[in-house]
Design a protein around this motif. Structure first.
Motif, PDB file in Angstrom:
ATOM      1  N   THR A  44       2.162  -5.055  -6.898  1.00 41.64           N
ATOM      2  CA  THR A  44       1.528  -3.799  -7.320  1.00 41.64           C
ATOM      3  C   THR A  44       1.395  -2.882  -6.111  1.00 41.64           C
ATOM      4  O   THR A  44       1.415  -3.331  -4.958  1.00 41.64           O
ATOM      5  CB  THR A  44       0.124  -3.974  -7.961  1.00 41.64           C
ATOM      6  N   GLU A  45       1.291  -1.613  -6.408  1.00 45.19           N
ATOM      7  CA  GLU A  45       1.194  -0.578  -5.370  1.00 45.19           C
ATOM      8  C   GLU A  45      -0.132   0.150  -5.517  1.00 45.19           C
ATOM      9  O   GLU A  45      -0.178   1.359  -5.706  1.00 45.19           O
ATOM     10  CB  GLU A  45       2.364   0.404  -5.528  1.00 45.19           C
ATOM     11  N   SER A  46      -1.224  -0.599  -5.464  1.00 44.16           N
ATOM     12  CA  SER A  46      -2.541   0.011  -5.649  1.00 44.16           C
ATOM     13  C   SER A  46      -2.924   0.794  -4.407  1.00 44.16           C
ATOM     14  O   SER A  46      -3.094   0.221  -3.332  1.00 44.16           O
ATOM     15  CB  SER A  46      -3.586  -1.067  -5.905  1.00 44.16           C
ATOM     16  N   GLY A  47      -3.075   2.085  -4.575  1.00 42.11           N
ATOM     17  CA  GLY A  47      -3.439   2.925  -3.440  1.00 42.11           C
ATOM     18  C   GLY A  47      -4.898   3.328  -3.515  1.00 42.11           C
ATOM     19  O   GLY A  47      -5.725   2.983  -2.668  1.00 42.11           O
ATOM     20  N   ARG A  48      -5.221   4.050  -4.564  1.00 43.73           N
ATOM     21  CA  ARG A  48      -6.585   4.541  -4.769  1.00 43.73           C
ATOM     22  C   ARG A  48      -7.621   3.425  -4.643  1.00 43.73           C
ATOM     23  O   ARG A  48      -8.609   3.553  -3.930  1.00 43.73           O
ATOM     24  CB  ARG A  48      -6.643   5.146  -6.172  1.00 43.73           C
ATOM     25  N   ALA A  49      -7.362   2.312  -5.347  1.00 44.46           N
ATOM     26  CA  ALA A  49      -8.353   1.230  -5.368  1.00 44.46           C
ATOM     27  C   ALA A  49      -8.483   0.565  -3.994  1.00 44.46           C
ATOM     28  O   ALA A  49      -9.498  -0.049  -3.692  1.00 44.46           O
ATOM     29  CB  ALA A  49      -7.974   0.205  -6.423  1.00 44.46           C
ATOM     30  N   CYS A  79       8.022  -0.011 -12.142  1.00 48.04           N
ATOM     31  CA  CYS A  79       7.528   1.090 -12.962  1.00 48.04           C
ATOM     32  C   CYS A  79       6.189   1.558 -12.413  1.00 48.04           C
ATOM     33  O   CYS A  79       5.487   0.811 -11.732  1.00 48.04           O
ATOM     34  CB  CYS A  79       7.402   0.699 -14.426  1.00 48.04           C
ATOM     35  N   HIS A  80       5.875   2.795 -12.667  1.00 49.18           N
ATOM     36  CA  HIS A  80       4.601   3.368 -12.215  1.00 49.18           C
ATOM     37  C   HIS A  80       4.179   4.369 -13.273  1.00 49.18           C
ATOM     38  O   HIS A  80       4.917   5.284 -13.600  1.00 49.18           O
ATOM     39  CB  HIS A  80       4.782   4.055 -10.857  1.00 49.18           C
ATOM     40  N   LEU A  81       2.993   4.161 -13.815  1.00 42.48           N
ATOM     41  CA  LEU A  81       2.579   4.946 -14.989  1.00 42.48           C
ATOM     42  C   LEU A  81       1.700   6.123 -14.643  1.00 42.48           C
ATOM     43  O   LEU A  81       1.361   6.925 -15.511  1.00 42.48           O
ATOM     44  CB  LEU A  81       1.785   4.048 -15.938  1.00 42.48           C
ATOM     45  N   GLY A  82       1.275   6.215 -13.390  1.00 42.76           N
ATOM     46  CA  GLY A  82       0.331   7.274 -13.024  1.00 42.76           C
ATOM     47  C   GLY A  82      -0.891   6.638 -12.409  1.00 42.76           C
ATOM     48  O   GLY A  82      -1.030   5.420 -12.405  1.00 42.76           O
ATOM     49  N   SER A  83      -1.760   7.486 -11.899  1.00 43.46           N
ATOM     50  CA  SER A  83      -2.918   7.000 -11.159  1.00 43.46           C
ATOM     51  C   SER A  83      -4.151   6.970 -12.057  1.00 43.46           C
ATOM     52  O   SER A  83      -4.210   7.668 -13.066  1.00 43.46           O
ATOM     53  CB  SER A  83      -3.159   7.933  -9.974  1.00 43.46           C
ATOM     54  N   GLN A  84      -5.131   6.137 -11.678  1.00 43.19           N
ATOM     55  CA  GLN A  84      -6.452   6.169 -12.346  1.00 43.19           C
ATOM     56  C   GLN A  84      -6.301   6.046 -13.870  1.00 43.19           C
ATOM     57  O   GLN A  84      -6.764   6.893 -14.626  1.00 43.19           O
ATOM     58  CB  GLN A  84      -7.180   7.465 -11.942  1.00 43.19           C
ATOM     59  N   GLY A 140       3.670  -0.867  -9.872  1.00 41.74           N
ATOM     60  CA  GLY A 140       3.214   0.415  -9.334  1.00 41.74           C
ATOM     61  C   GLY A 140       1.715   0.496  -9.144  1.00 41.74           C
ATOM     62  O   GLY A 140       1.026  -0.504  -8.949  1.00 41.74           O
ATOM     63  N   GLY A 141       1.200   1.743  -9.204  1.00 39.64           N
ATOM     64  CA  GLY A 141      -0.240   1.973  -9.011  1.00 39.64           C
ATOM     65  C   GLY A 141      -0.946   2.075 -10.346  1.00 39.64           C
ATOM     66  O   GLY A 141      -0.477   1.529 -11.346  1.00 39.64           O
ATOM     67  N   GLY A 142      -2.051   2.767 -10.362  1.00 44.04           N
ATOM     68  CA  GLY A 142      -2.768   2.999 -11.614  1.00 44.04           C
ATOM     69  C   GLY A 142      -4.108   2.298 -11.693  1.00 44.04           C
ATOM     70  O   GLY A 142      -4.956   2.682 -12.495  1.00 44.04           O
ATOM     71  N   LEU A 143      -4.298   1.252 -10.874  1.00 44.43           N
ATOM     72  CA  LEU A 143      -5.590   0.550 -10.872  1.00 44.43           C
ATOM     73  C   LEU A 143      -6.685   1.558 -10.522  1.00 44.43           C
ATOM     74  O   LEU A 143      -6.667   2.173  -9.463  1.00 44.43           O
ATOM     75  CB  LEU A 143      -5.545  -0.594  -9.849  1.00 44.43           C
ATOM     76  N   PHE A 155       0.844  -1.199   0.000  1.00 45.51           N
ATOM     77  CA  PHE A 155       0.000   0.000   0.000  1.00 45.51           C
ATOM     78  C   PHE A 155       0.875   1.243   0.000  1.00 45.51           C
ATOM     79  O   PHE A 155       1.702   1.427   0.903  1.00 45.51           O
ATOM     80  CB  PHE A 155      -0.919   0.017   1.227  1.00 45.51           C
ATOM     81  N   PRO A 156       0.750   2.108  -1.006  1.00 44.34           N
ATOM     82  CA  PRO A 156       1.532   3.344  -1.042  1.00 44.34           C
ATOM     83  C   PRO A 156       0.980   4.333  -0.022  1.00 44.34           C
ATOM     84  O   PRO A 156      -0.138   4.839  -0.171  1.00 44.34           O
ATOM     85  CB  PRO A 156       1.347   3.848  -2.476  1.00 44.34           C
ATOM     86  N   VAL A 157       1.780   4.609   0.972  1.00 44.81           N
ATOM     87  CA  VAL A 157       1.325   5.378   2.129  1.00 44.81           C
ATOM     88  C   VAL A 157       0.810   6.761   1.740  1.00 44.81           C
ATOM     89  O   VAL A 157      -0.118   7.293   2.338  1.00 44.81           O
ATOM     90  CB  VAL A 157       2.494   5.470   3.142  1.00 44.81           C
ATOM     91  N   LYS A 158       1.369   7.347   0.682  1.00 44.69           N
ATOM     92  CA  LYS A 158       0.985   8.725   0.342  1.00 44.69           C
ATOM     93  C   LYS A 158      -0.504   8.864   0.001  1.00 44.69           C
ATOM     94  O   LYS A 158      -1.057   9.950   0.053  1.00 44.69           O
ATOM     95  CB  LYS A 158       1.819   9.252  -0.828  1.00 44.69           C
ATOM     96  N   VAL A 159      -1.151   7.753  -0.322  1.00 47.87           N
ATOM     97  CA  VAL A 159      -2.549   7.831  -0.759  1.00 47.87           C
ATOM     98  C   VAL A 159      -3.494   8.076   0.420  1.00 47.87           C
ATOM     99  O   VAL A 159      -4.549   8.689   0.286  1.00 47.87           O
ATOM    100  CB  VAL A 159      -2.935   6.561  -1.537  1.00 47.87           C
ATOM    101  N   ALA A 177      -9.170   8.216  -0.986  1.00 45.08           N
ATOM    102  CA  ALA A 177      -7.829   8.293  -1.574  1.00 45.08           C
ATOM    103  C   ALA A 177      -7.431   9.737  -1.841  1.00 45.08           C
ATOM    104  O   ALA A 177      -8.178  10.491  -2.456  1.00 45.08           O
ATOM    105  CB  ALA A 177      -7.772   7.499  -2.883  1.00 45.08           C
ATOM    106  N   TYR A 178      -6.269  10.107  -1.362  1.00 48.35           N
ATOM    107  CA  TYR A 178      -5.580  11.371  -1.674  1.00 48.35           C
ATOM    108  C   TYR A 178      -6.180  12.638  -1.055  1.00 48.35           C
ATOM    109  O   TYR A 178      -5.551  13.677  -1.098  1.00 48.35           O
ATOM    110  CB  TYR A 178      -5.479  11.597  -3.195  1.00 48.35           C
ATOM    111  N   GLN A 179      -7.385  12.620  -0.507  1.00 52.33           N
ATOM    112  CA  GLN A 179      -8.011  13.884  -0.118  1.00 52.33           C
ATOM    113  C   GLN A 179      -7.508  14.421   1.218  1.00 52.33           C
ATOM    114  O   GLN A 179      -7.403  15.634   1.411  1.00 52.33           O
ATOM    115  CB  GLN A 179      -9.536  13.741  -0.072  1.00 52.33           C
TER     116      GLN A 179
HETATM  117  C1  LIG Z   1       1.141   7.461  -6.129  1.00 50.93           C
HETATM  118  C2  LIG Z   1       1.845   6.223  -6.373  1.00 50.93           C
HETATM  119  C3  LIG Z   1       1.160   4.992  -6.300  1.00 50.93           C
HETATM  120  C4  LIG Z   1      -0.315   4.878  -6.076  1.00 50.93           C
HETATM  121  O1  LIG Z   1      -1.033   4.936  -7.267  1.00 50.93           O
HETATM  122  P1  LIG Z   1      -2.612   4.600  -7.288  1.00 50.93           P
HETATM  123  O2  LIG Z   1      -2.999   4.904  -8.670  1.00 50.93           O
HETATM  124  O3  LIG Z   1      -3.259   5.428  -6.258  1.00 50.93           O
HETATM  125  O4  LIG Z   1      -2.765   3.159  -6.994  1.00 50.93           O
HETATM  126  C5  LIG Z   1       1.902   3.848  -6.455  1.00 50.93           C
HETATM  127  N1  LIG Z   1       3.243   3.893  -6.676  1.00 50.93           N
HETATM  128  C6  LIG Z   1       3.913   5.057  -6.780  1.00 50.93           C
HETATM  129  C7  LIG Z   1       5.362   5.044  -7.037  1.00 50.93           C
HETATM  130  C8  LIG Z   1       3.245   6.256  -6.632  1.00 50.93           C
HETATM  131  O5  LIG Z   1       3.914   7.396  -6.761  1.00 50.93           O
END
Ligand SMILES: *Cc1c(COP(=O)(O)O)cnc(C)c1O
Length: 637
Positions: A339-344, A251-256, A290-293, A103-107, A543-545
């Motif tokens: 995977t680092e799914s945060g939002r989902a 790798c991490h392509l971005g969120s959502q 990474g995230g993106g889910l 779990f990516p803590v920043k979320v 997530a994120y708010q």
């Molecule tokens: C922000 C971030 C995530 C989380 O992405 P979600 O789309 O919220 O799952 C995962 N990995 C990295 C490196 C990030 O910067």
């Protein structure tokens, strides 16, 4: 006609209007009493709790609205769903390695969220991801024994030392290298402390993805190594005889990310990196995607930035099968998929609940029975249009009334028309516009001049909350969250509205809404009733708010409660936290509340001296000031 419509309104009509069955994913639905419920399945059957009951429980504990409600069951459900769905995809594909989530803590860094993910995630080996030193400390204090600890972001020497010590303590702490300059420091600290690091490399995927965060991917992304830097870093590690430390590719392509096809293309590229490095005898074991889910905030898989064209099962299958296929021509072991799914993971767990304080309607009032005498001819004409509003052509009538209104305003500015006459003319215009707007529903196609008429006549519902504190992404990036009343859903919503918050900022508003029919600029709501709260919920906002929010107009954190629904049919309040007091908020802004109070007391004392107030009044004023200083920042209703 109208009363008949209201009578026949069913709870199911509300459900289909607000689209709750889509975005609510069976977690949220509407009871026969017209209340939104949270439903949790147990082996003994489903338990559905009305949100208004939870609000009452919070109020009984002195936590008034606005309230951030966290439902622990929903967080647990998402952690297990993600792990189990990956497990199923792995079995189905005959994939020869396992899945490990982090779990990516920043979320959502809030203590109750991190503690729960770590506790509940133990059985799945669900770990944490840190992007800064503060987040790393938080992970070290909370991480379960089984989870991976993935460190992204920039790392200084102290960060690296902490991570190395974490390995000594038995954690699997990976430093993901984002830029070539990080490696020498990691090598130096590792040699100094005599602890071997675990290293990952963040690659740049050249294929770009769509959605709101598209800049995270592609060549110009600010994160990750170019292919040339990647090769150089591998060679450096080989030279330092530390190639065995390099076990993860990231790798991490971005969120959502809205489109599964784009995910597939990117995963294939990442797997090609993996295959070629593994073929060069780099002892990789993990592929971290990474995230993106994405979360379906609209609920209809419409390939919209808020509504991905895939669900969790599609996502898991896509990752597992694409990696398997891409590696098939190479004789290498399958990597553990991370995977680092945060939002989902966290979006569904939180709901912001707030009451409506008052409503401004764009409606005419006090209209004259007859056309007043001695008016300007334009005002007389406006009166005629008002009388004929039911029968005139909607677009021509509206355009004429609008032109008249603007000319009348001009005449006011040049002193020809007085204020009372202008006020009456504006009222007439509103009445004409309202009558025409009502007729629009009967038209097949809305003529262009009337395009935004309904929106311009919508009510403004004023909510006891701050967009900037509680829903910052609606302001910052145009994010939409499902917003709807949590009760009275057996009544037909008879108004259309936009929502304004408490801040004195024109951006402090919600004016894009998720409805089953798609995106809407207004939200159907109910007329307020005297002596009765009207409460709205903003859903899927976990997530994120929370930490992105700010103190605009000095509105601080709201009250928060966490609950756990139990199979006996009730719920327990597991955590509670009072919102910021005014004194706490002022302290953040360098005020010292004690000195602050003293300063005010001196001022009041001086007023006594000057005989502006008596001593008794002095005490009343001071008591009130002090009580407000220790009170919360929102309205007390
Ligand atoms: C922000 C971030 C995530 C989380 O992405 P979600 O789309 O919220 O799952 C995962 N990995 C990295 C490196 C990030 O910067």
């Amino acid at each position: 006609m109208k009363t008949q419509q209201v009578k026949s309104w069913q709870v199911a009509d509300s459900a289909s209007l607000y689209g709750i069955d889509g975005w609510g994913q069976k977690n949220f639905s509407i009871s026969s009493a017209g209340e939104v419920t949270v439903t949790i399945p147990f082996d003994t059957g489903d338990v559905a709790i009305p949100i208004v009951d939870i609000i009452q429980a919070a109020r009984d504990r002195d936590h008034e609205l606005p309230l951030l409600l966290r439902i622990e069951n929903l967080l647990d459900a998402r952690v297990s769903e993600i792990n189990e769905t990956f497990q199923q995809a792995i079995e189905h594909a005959g994939y020869k390695a396992e899945y490990r989530g982090v779990f990516p803590v920043k979320v959502n860094q809030q203590c109750s969220v991190i503690e729960e993910i770590s506790r509940f995630g133990t059985d799945f080996g669900h770990g944490l991801e840190a992007g800064s030193k503060a987040e790393l400390l938080l992970c070290l204090a909370n991480l379960n024994d089984n989870g991976l600890l993935i460190c992204n972001g920039s790392k200084d020497q102290n960060f690296i030392d902490l991570g190395l010590w974490a390995n000594r303590l038995g954690h699997q702490c990976f430093f993901v290298i984002e830029s070539p300059s990080e490696l020498p420091l990691i090598i130096a600290r590792s040699q100094k402390l005599g602890i071997k690091p675990l290293i990952g490399l963040r690659i740049k995927i050249s294929s770009k993805v769509g959605g709101l965060w598209t800049e995270t991917s592609g060549d110009r992304s600010s994160f990750g190594l170019s292919t040339a830097q990647l090769i150089a870093t591998v060679d450096q590690l080989r030279q330092a005889k530390m190639l065995d430390c390099l076990q993860l590719l990231h790798c991490h392509l971005g969120s959502q990310i809205p489109d599964i096809e784009e995910i597939k293309v990117a995963v294939r590229e990442a797997a090609r990196f993996y295959a070629d490095l593994a073929t060069e005898n780099v002892p990789l074991k993990y592929l971290d995607l990474g995230g993106g889910l994405a979360v379906d905030y609209i609920g209809n898989q419409s390939l919209h930035s808020h509504s991905p064209n895939y669900n969790l099962a599609d996502y898991c299958r896509c990752l597992v099968e694409t990696i398997k296929e891409t590696l098939a021509p190479h004789n290498i072991d399958h990597p553990t998929i991370v995977t680092e799914s945060g939002r989902a993971t966290v979006a569904h767990t939180s709901i912001l609940l707030f009451e409506i304080l008052n409503v401004v309607r764009y409606e005419a009032n006090d209209l004259p029975e007859d056309c007043p005498e001695h008016c300007h001819p334009l005002v007389t004409r406006q009166y005629q249009l008002y009388q004929q509003a039911e029968v005139i052509s909607p677009s021509e009538g509206y355009v004429e009334a609008l032109t008249n209104r603007d000319k009348i305003r001009e005449l006011f500015r040049s002193g020809v028309i007085n204020l009372r006459e202008r006020a009456m003319a504006e009222n007439l215009f509103l009445a004409i516009a309202q009558t025409i707007a009502k007729k629009l529903d009967q038209l097949e196609k809305i003529p262009l001049p009337l395009d935004s008429l309904k929106q311009s006549l919508a009510d403004i519902y004023y909510g006891n909350f701050s967009v900037f504190q509680s829903l910052p992404d609606t302001w910052a990036i145009g994010q939409m969250f499902p917003v709807m009343p949590v009760h009275r859903l057996n009544e037909c919503p008879d108004r259309n509205a936009t929502i304004s918050d408490l801040t004195c900022d024109c951006d402090g508003k919600l004016d894009r809404f998720v409805l089953a029919g798609g995106e809407s600029k207004t939200l159907p709501l109910h007329s307020l009733k005297a002596e009765e709260d009207y409460i709205l919920g903003a859903f899927l906002m976990g997530a994120y708010q929370e930490t992105m929010g700010d103190l605009h107009n000095l509105f601080g954190y709201t009250n928060v409660i966490s609950i756990r629904i139990n199979k006996e049919g009730g719920f327990d309040v597991t955590k509670e936290q009072s919102g910021d007091t005014i004194s706490e908020v002022l302290s953040i802004l360098e005020y010292n509340p004690t000195l602050f109070y003293k300063g005010f007391r001196d001022k009041v004392e001086l007023a006594v001296k000057k005989k502006k107030i008596n001593v008794k009044e002095r005490q009343q004023i001071l008591n009130h000031f002090s009580a407000q200083l220790n009170g919360q920042t929102y309205f007390n209703v």
